[in-house]
Design an enzyme around this catalytic site. Sequence first.
Site, short mmCIF file in Angstrom:
data_model
loop_
_atom_site.label_atom_id
_atom_site.label_comp_id
_atom_site.label_asym_id
_atom_site.label_seq_id
_atom_site.Cartn_x
_atom_site.Cartn_y
_atom_site.Cartn_z
CE LYS A 180 -2.21 3.50 1.92
NZ LYS A 180 -1.94 4.48 0.90
CB CYS A 289 12.66 9.59 8.94
SG CYS A 289 13.57 8.29 8.14
CD GLU A 390 9.59 13.36 11.33
OE1 GLU A 390 8.49 12.80 11.42
OE2 GLU A 390 10.62 12.78 10.91
N1 NDP Z 1 9.62 8.44 8.94
C1 NDP Z 1 9.40 8.83 7.72
O1 NDP Z 1 10.16 8.52 6.85
C2 NDP Z 1 8.20 9.61 7.41
C3 NDP Z 1 7.63 10.45 8.34
N2 NDP Z 1 6.54 11.15 8.03
C4 NDP Z 1 6.01 12.08 9.05
O2 NDP Z 1 4.61 12.02 9.01
C5 NDP Z 1 4.05 13.30 8.77
C6 NDP Z 1 2.79 13.15 7.97
O3 NDP Z 1 3.04 12.51 6.74
P1 NDP Z 1 2.01 11.49 6.17
O4 NDP Z 1 2.24 11.19 4.77
O5 NDP Z 1 0.65 12.00 6.49
O6 NDP Z 1 2.38 10.18 7.02
P2 NDP Z 1 1.45 8.98 7.39
O7 NDP Z 1 2.00 8.30 8.56
O8 NDP Z 1 0.05 9.43 7.43
O9 NDP Z 1 1.57 8.04 6.08
C7 NDP Z 1 2.44 6.94 5.93
C8 NDP Z 1 1.69 5.79 5.26
O10 NDP Z 1 0.66 5.33 6.14
C9 NDP Z 1 -0.60 5.37 5.47
N3 NDP Z 1 -1.66 5.61 6.45
C10 NDP Z 1 -2.26 6.77 6.77
N4 NDP Z 1 -3.21 6.57 7.71
C11 NDP Z 1 -3.20 5.25 7.99
C12 NDP Z 1 -3.93 4.43 8.90
N5 NDP Z 1 -4.89 4.93 9.69
N6 NDP Z 1 -3.66 3.12 8.96
C13 NDP Z 1 -2.66 2.59 8.18
N7 NDP Z 1 -1.96 3.32 7.29
C14 NDP Z 1 -2.21 4.63 7.20
C15 NDP Z 1 -0.43 6.48 4.46
O11 NDP Z 1 -1.42 6.42 3.46
P3 NDP Z 1 -1.92 7.72 2.64
O12 NDP Z 1 -1.10 8.87 3.07
O13 NDP Z 1 -1.76 7.34 1.25
O14 NDP Z 1 -3.35 7.93 2.94
C16 NDP Z 1 0.98 6.19 3.96
O15 NDP Z 1 0.97 5.10 3.08
C17 NDP Z 1 5.15 14.05 8.06
O16 NDP Z 1 5.01 15.42 8.22
C18 NDP Z 1 6.36 13.52 8.77
O17 NDP Z 1 6.56 14.19 9.97
C19 NDP Z 1 5.95 11.04 6.81
C20 NDP Z 1 6.45 10.22 5.84
C21 NDP Z 1 7.65 9.45 6.07
O1 AKG Z 2 18.43 9.08 4.80
C1 AKG Z 2 18.05 8.19 4.05
O2 AKG Z 2 18.68 7.85 3.05
C2 AKG Z 2 16.79 7.42 4.35
C3 AKG Z 2 15.78 8.25 5.04
C4 AKG Z 2 14.53 7.52 5.32
O3 AKG Z 2 14.50 6.33 5.46
C5 AKG Z 2 13.27 8.26 5.44
O4 AKG Z 2 13.28 9.47 5.38
O5 AKG Z 2 12.23 7.59 5.57
#
Ligand code: NDP
Ligand code: AKG
Length: 488
Positions: A180, A289, A390
């Site tokens: 997904k 991240c 974050e």
């Molecule tokens: N650690 C990392 O690498 C990341 C951190 N983030 C953090 O998260 C914040 C928000 O980003 P966002 O994209 O909204 O991150 P989310 O945690 O919402 O999204 C990550 C994944 O989870 C899915 N998802 C959303 N809601 C649910 C749920 N209830 N159950 C299961 N899966 C779900 C999303 O689907 P969909 O969005 O398609 O609906 C996407 O595929 C960012 O500002 C950042 O701080 C975000 C991305 C990566």
């Molecule tokens: O720093 C990287 O190359 C990976 C970062 C990462 O995994 C993320 O932002 O989700």
Amino acid sequence: MSAFQLEQTYNNFINGEWVKAASGKTEPSINPANRNEVVGHVPASGVEDLNQAVAAAKAAAKSWRRLTGAERGNFLFQAANVLERRANEVAEAMTREMGKTFPEAKGETMRGVAILRYYAGEGMRKTGDVIPSTDSEALMFTTRVPLGVVGVIAPWNFPVAIPIWKAAPALIYGNTVVLKPAQETAVTAAKVLECFEEAGLPAGVLNLVCGKGSVIGSALAEHPDVNGITFTGSNEVGKRVGAAVLARGAKYQLEMGGKNPVIIAADADLDLAVEGTISGGLKSTGQKCTATSRVIIERKVYDAFKEKLLAKVEEIRLGDGMSGGSWMGPCASEGQLNTVLSYIQKGQDEGAVLLAGGNRPDSPELAEGFYVQPTVFEGVESHMSIAREEIFGPVLALMPVDSIEKAIALANDSDYGLSASIYTQNVGSMLSFIRDMDAGLVRINAETAGVELQAPFGGMKMSSSHSREQGQAAIEFFTAIKTVFVKS
Ligand SMILES: NC(=O)C1=CN([C@@H]2O[C@H](COP(=O)(O)OP(=O)(O)OC[C@H]3O[C@@H](n4cnc5c(N)ncnc54)[C@H](OP(=O)(O)O)[C@@H]3O)[C@@H](O)[C@H]2O)C=CC1
Ligand SMILES: O=C(O)CCC(=O)C(=O)O
């Protein structure tokens, strides 16, 4: 430049076929560099579609796990070759869908190729140990078995590398997968799946279902036939996913946020430190991240570092990631832009001092994109939101300290523990940092971002579920150990 075409309609990939969502609904994926450009139309799937994908993955699991590791590896080698050949097309989809510059997108796509080749090779490596039994007539050893069906829930910030670094180890160790992707980057995900299809992966082994996370992601986490979930994304959603999977006794792995510090010691090579801070904090518009967000500087070099940093920030060129001169693209979505702007406002409200940026750029050619200026604050206290939460945007918080001990204590004053760097030439400071810094990745004279695919990746504290991804560490999540005792 590439074979990528705008405004195509994409489908789910279930049991080896491209199929529309049962509802027939699609939604547009738009370009964050230009909100008027539709990159493609992607399915807005429902639970019915997800159920079909899980059923296909379950049906395919039996024959897939019976193949040898080398046979499974051959499919990954083929997928790597196809992805390499189609790298420009996939990278263009990524740049247009989420905004990172084309060179970064191409680099990430080639990292996907390398990850596939690495895990293809894993199919030939050992999966157990012989352990001496107390019975001299017996043979005791461990072997590993796949979990079964693995659900991959992926974010938009690394739309090629993250799905691949989760799916490739899942597949090589004999699991089948339902992916997904983030809906924001579903076109890029479809392009990656096309590569696996072209590589001849058997039907049902890898499936793609696009739709809202709250519908498809949560149904995947709760599905009784899904034996493991690997998730990367926000803390809020990650915790919910982990709780749902735990409640039904399946396995989960969560990679979540970071609030990553870089320490600039008084003896640091300041030019190198500025370069690492800019690259770590602002590349990909700070949407990693592992991005640097707290810059902790020994007071003796605070002014000199600040001056050099601001001069470099001034030179950053914002623009569409598809045009050669752009160093930094837009935020990935309007929602993400609004989040970043609200943190910038909060920083000012809470008393931090804005040194650079802080707004959307005013040039008319960027008006239709979700751009924000690279932003630097000083006067940041540890209790402020911009020092604790974050932001996932191009925002740096400068924090002076009087010693390395205080710098490490401040760096550790966080709920997160993903990545941390120090710039220093002093071996003692390096060793203290390696010993005392609570982070899954500690980096010396190198930026906080940028992980190597063959090394374990994951965080401490709230950054992860304390598991590790990538490299050989991946085997721990994607398999279960069986201890075998044999006696004739
Ligand atoms: N650690 C990392 O690498 C990341 C951190 N983030 C953090 O998260 C914040 C928000 O980003 P966002 O994209 O909204 O991150 P989310 O945690 O919402 O999204 C990550 C994944 O989870 C899915 N998802 C959303 N809601 C649910 C749920 N209830 N159950 C299961 N899966 C779900 C999303 O689907 P969909 O969005 O398609 O609906 C996407 O595929 C960012 O500002 C950042 O701080 C975000 C991305 C990566
Ligand atoms: O720093 C990287 O190359 C990976 C970062 C990462 O995994 C993320 O932002 O989700």
